[in-house]
Design an enzyme around this catalytic site. Structure first.
Site, PDB file in Angstrom:
ATOM      1  N   GLU A  36      13.626  -2.577 -19.673  1.00 33.81           N
ATOM      2  CA  GLU A  36      14.635  -1.813 -18.924  1.00 33.81           C
ATOM      3  C   GLU A  36      14.361  -0.308 -19.033  1.00 33.81           C
ATOM      4  O   GLU A  36      13.904   0.171 -20.069  1.00 33.81           O
ATOM      5  CB  GLU A  36      16.045  -2.128 -19.443  1.00 33.81           C
ATOM      6  CG  GLU A  36      16.514  -3.501 -19.017  1.00 33.81           C
ATOM      7  CD  GLU A  36      17.963  -3.778 -19.414  1.00 33.81           C
ATOM      8  OE1 GLU A  36      18.592  -2.929 -20.082  1.00 33.81           O
ATOM      9  OE2 GLU A  36      18.454  -4.865 -19.065  1.00 33.81           O
ATOM     10  N   LYS A 189      -7.997  -5.396  13.314  1.00 30.67           N
ATOM     11  CA  LYS A 189      -7.825  -6.093  12.029  1.00 30.67           C
ATOM     12  C   LYS A 189      -6.631  -7.038  12.095  1.00 30.67           C
ATOM     13  O   LYS A 189      -5.592  -6.682  12.648  1.00 30.67           O
ATOM     14  CB  LYS A 189      -7.594  -5.045  10.932  1.00 30.67           C
ATOM     15  CG  LYS A 189      -7.451  -5.619   9.542  1.00 30.67           C
ATOM     16  CD  LYS A 189      -7.066  -4.537   8.536  1.00 30.67           C
ATOM     17  CE  LYS A 189      -5.560  -4.458   8.355  1.00 30.67           C
ATOM     18  NZ  LYS A 189      -5.163  -3.428   7.378  1.00 30.67           N
TER      19      LYS A 189
HETATM   20  C1  R5P Z   1      -1.643  -2.072   6.491  1.00 33.30           C
HETATM   21  O1  R5P Z   1      -1.707  -2.220   7.687  1.00 33.30           O
HETATM   22  C2  R5P Z   1      -1.987  -0.787   5.816  1.00 33.30           C
HETATM   23  O2  R5P Z   1      -2.057   0.249   6.722  1.00 33.30           O
HETATM   24  C3  R5P Z   1      -3.290  -0.861   5.031  1.00 33.30           C
HETATM   25  O3  R5P Z   1      -4.372  -1.003   5.936  1.00 33.30           O
HETATM   26  C4  R5P Z   1      -3.306  -2.017   4.070  1.00 33.30           C
HETATM   27  O4  R5P Z   1      -2.112  -2.092   3.362  1.00 33.30           O
HETATM   28  C5  R5P Z   1      -4.479  -1.897   3.114  1.00 33.30           C
HETATM   29  O5  R5P Z   1      -4.465  -3.004   2.268  1.00 33.30           O
HETATM   30  P1  R5P Z   1      -5.782  -3.502   1.569  1.00 33.30           P
HETATM   31  O6  R5P Z   1      -6.374  -2.328   0.852  1.00 33.30           O
HETATM   32  O7  R5P Z   1      -5.317  -4.587   0.649  1.00 33.30           O
HETATM   33  O8  R5P Z   1      -6.696  -4.007   2.634  1.00 33.30           O
END
Ligand code: R5P
Length: 296
Positions: A36, A189
């Site tokens: 905590e 993506k």
């Molecule tokens: C999500 O759309 C954010 O803009 C970042 O691209 C994402 O959170 C990056 O996460 P990671 O490094 O796990 O690919």
């Protein structure tokens, strides 16, 4: 005004206080053996405007609750107003119900900050700025895009291309590219909602010598790694990864380096080994402005 550097943003809070020439408070912070959090304010805050600087990187819930405790305590001690300065606002990616029954987590987080007694909120490059309209207190997003551009400007190898790992980061990438006079592009993506796996579509890009990948945050580094792999295939010789919020969980830096990233750079919205850029100046300016608007 009094600046309270929260336990998650002590250095940044002190920097902001010194930039605006205002005193900083020195609360007592402890964590009990069971985990905590304990906070105790020791400065006179009666009738003062107060800015609490507290970021919410992992452990997000603990950081958020510390912000709540500080806000309530400051109000209980008679502070005239409290500005919550939250450089990295967690849960901003869960800004809608992607599947039935999910929590719209950012709405809950904004409600918590508001109900704690904050009179206004300042944050840096929140995932989607529009969500700030959902809180009933004045809330402002400040972009550190220029700070990233300034850092890139002084590199021995200035990038000719800035690339966003997805459409969501394209606007940020454009803001970084513009002052550099660099080209800008983005990739497509997708995230598998069940497994969390990140899939990036191949794309033919006219790649110059040096490229900087720019994203709002780096968590596991998978988005950056996928992007770097595509850039390598397209002939990139030097790849930098720049972000605002370097969360860097689960071996992220190693993953990105293995994919060909030469250097990872982020800001101090999240303190880390790659937080080479400070947001202190832009936040100091915003704190000053919020104070001016509250007294006018
Ligand atoms: C999500 O759309 C954010 O803009 C970042 O691209 C994402 O959170 C990056 O996460 P990671 O490094 O796990 O690919």
């Amino acid at each position: 005004m009094v600046i309270i550097p929260g336990p998650a943003s002590r250095e940044l809070g002190e920097k902001i206080a010194s930039l605006i020439n205002q005193p900083s408070a020195h609360p007592v912070y402890k964590t009990f053996p069971d985990g905590e959090s304990y906070i105790r304010l020791t400065d006179d805050l009666s009738s003062k405007d107060v800015a609490i600087v507290q970021t919410t990187y992992p452990d997000q819930e603990k950081r958020l609750l510390e912000l709540v405790f500080l806000t309530r305590a400051a109000k209980d001690m008679g502070a005239r107003s409290v500005t919550a300065v939250v450089p990295y606002l967690a849960y901003a990616r869960q800004d809608k119900r992607f599947a039935a029954g999910e929590s719209v987590s950012i709405d809950a987080v904004l409600k918590i900050i508001e109900s704690a007694g904050a009179d206004r909120l300042l944050t840096v490059d929140i995932h989607k700025e529009e969500v700030l309209k959902r809180t009933s207190i004045p809330a402002r997003n400040i972009s550190a895009a220029n700070e990233l551009a300034k850092h890139l400007q002084f590199r021995d190898h200035k990038p000719e291309l800035i690339i966003a790992p997805d459409m969501g980061a394209y606007q940020l990438a454009q803001r970084v590219a513009e002052p550099l006079g660099a080209a800008c592009d983005f990739l497509d993506k997708r995230r598998d909602r069940e497994t969390g796996e990140i899939l990036t579509a191949e794309k033919e890009i006219s790649v110059e010598e040096t490229v900087a990948i720019v994203d709002d945050m780096i968590s596991t580094g998978s988005s950056i790694s996928n992007t770097a792999a595509i850039l390598k295939k397209n002939g990139a010789r030097r790849i930098y990864a720049y972000c605002i919020h370097p969360l860097l969980v689960a071996g992220a830096v190693g993953r990105m380096k293995d994919a060909g990233v030469e250097e990872v750079v982020g800001t101090d919205t999240v303190p880390s080994s790659v937080s080479l850029i400070t947001v202190a100046d832009i936040l100091a300016e915003a704190v000053k402005e919020s104070l001016r608007s509250s007294s006018s």
